[in-house]
Design an enzyme around this catalytic site. Sequence first.
Site, PDB file in Angstrom:
ATOM      1  N   HIS A 306      22.048  -8.042  -2.774  1.00  0.00           N
ATOM      2  CA  HIS A 306      22.767  -6.867  -2.262  1.00  0.00           C
ATOM      3  C   HIS A 306      21.747  -5.851  -1.803  1.00  0.00           C
ATOM      4  O   HIS A 306      20.698  -5.700  -2.423  1.00  0.00           O
ATOM      5  CB  HIS A 306      23.648  -6.260  -3.365  1.00  0.00           C
ATOM      6  N   ASP A 363      31.315 -10.719  -4.074  1.00  0.00           N
ATOM      7  CA  ASP A 363      31.913 -11.810  -3.316  1.00  0.00           C
ATOM      8  C   ASP A 363      31.734 -13.172  -3.963  1.00  0.00           C
ATOM      9  O   ASP A 363      32.355 -14.143  -3.540  1.00  0.00           O
ATOM     10  CB  ASP A 363      31.300 -11.863  -1.905  1.00  0.00           C
TER      11      ASP A 363
END
Length: 428
Positions: A306, A363
Amino acid sequence: MSQTAKLELEGKTFEFPVIVGTEGEKGVDVRDLRARTGYITYDEAYGNTGSCQSRITFIDGEQGILRYRGYPIEELAEGSTFVQIAYLLIFGKLPTEPERQRFSDLLTDYQMIHEDMKFHFEGFPSGSHPMAMLSAMINAAGCFIPEVMNRYEPAIFERQAARLISQVRTLAAYAYRKSRGLPAIYPKRKYRYTQNFLHMMFSEPDEDYHLDPAVVDALDLIFLLHADHEQNCSTSTVRMVASSRANLFASAAAGVCALWGPLHGGANQAVIEMLEEIQIQGDDGSRFLERVKQRDGHAKLMGFGHRVYKNFDPRARIIKKACDVMLDKMGIHDPLLDIAKKLEETALNDPYFVERKLYPNVDFYSGIILKAIGIPSEMFTVIFAIGRMPGWIANYKEVIESSDSRIYRPRQIYQGEIQRPYVPIEER
Ligand code: ACO
């Protein structure tokens, strides 16, 4: 004593104030840099640029912290619902019971889209991507509400926000049904927010969809966990459009377009495709991870890493637990979940991922939940958009209500041709 930053340019020293946020984040206030020095800052992709001061969401990527209006995401996920969180994000406080009831009643009152909107849907060819339809239809929905086109009115904003949150769900379900050539299903007053979405997606004119509480809870949690994430690409887009004083529906439609991109909202679909590919190859994940580390074919472990979180994405922990609970309650055993767990365990102990601070993001497990619910992969980003709507609305409101808000207008460093004379066509 307030801190300042010193900048030396062409032998002169300039001082700039330092702004400190409530959580201790520091920024150098360079708003008058160009006026005073003739220079601008250069920060392509805005990795070091604070575009605003916001009171909505706090993230500490190093510590793995996410808070909406000061409340830890873990506590909100445990004790609240998507609709209450929407209220919290937009109005800055958790609703009292009468406030929750009023907001909930508004959502119900506005759940139906104007009947003429159906003609707009008919104009799309079957097979159109639901994100394309969603963006276009949010803008079109604004045309049916004259008050949206007028100046921002605090007194009616609650109604507008409720209308948008309610109708994005109806439009999303209609977009899905249209993309499959299925008849549109009307919402029902008796259903709560997430129940109604599932009903509009999966009921048929001759048979109601069975609402499993485990499924409703899991989807409500996914909406809640996606509700805001400070200045990401789509939220910054919404703020940019809002800064020109475009209306709420137009600003939200722009957010949908930004979210559609595979680098932003599309990763959970990519996770499922990766897991299915690993399964087809008869791999338990180990061979795939070796390929990732070798950079074979630019393979990436999708759902890992991320830009902001250099520690566990707190949403990933919550979603992983919810995924286990939901599949267990539904009696589903999904071999993709086994592969995902094996990948996670191996990666978290592998120096390649550890050294690069690559952890599972939101996700990694959300796609497995959506797949188990029966949501097709082209709708995954649409689910994200429904969830993110309260965050976009809260950011829109913050821009519009800010007394010193000016139109967003970055500068550039021009690197093109310097001045040259025009050449007539016969001389080129
Ligand atoms: N798998 C393997 N290696 C990775 C991964 C991954 N998922 N992510 C980053 N790396 C590696 C990079 O190759 C790079 O290695 P290097 O230093 O040897 O060159 C290093 O880790 C740093 O990566 P960056 O690309 O600089 O990280 P950045 O912050 O720019 O990118 C991103 C973050 C885009 C999320 C990236 O981690 C990624 O592509 N992940 C997979 C896609 C994904 O899951 N996206 C969802 C994000 S969450 C969301 O949007 C809701």
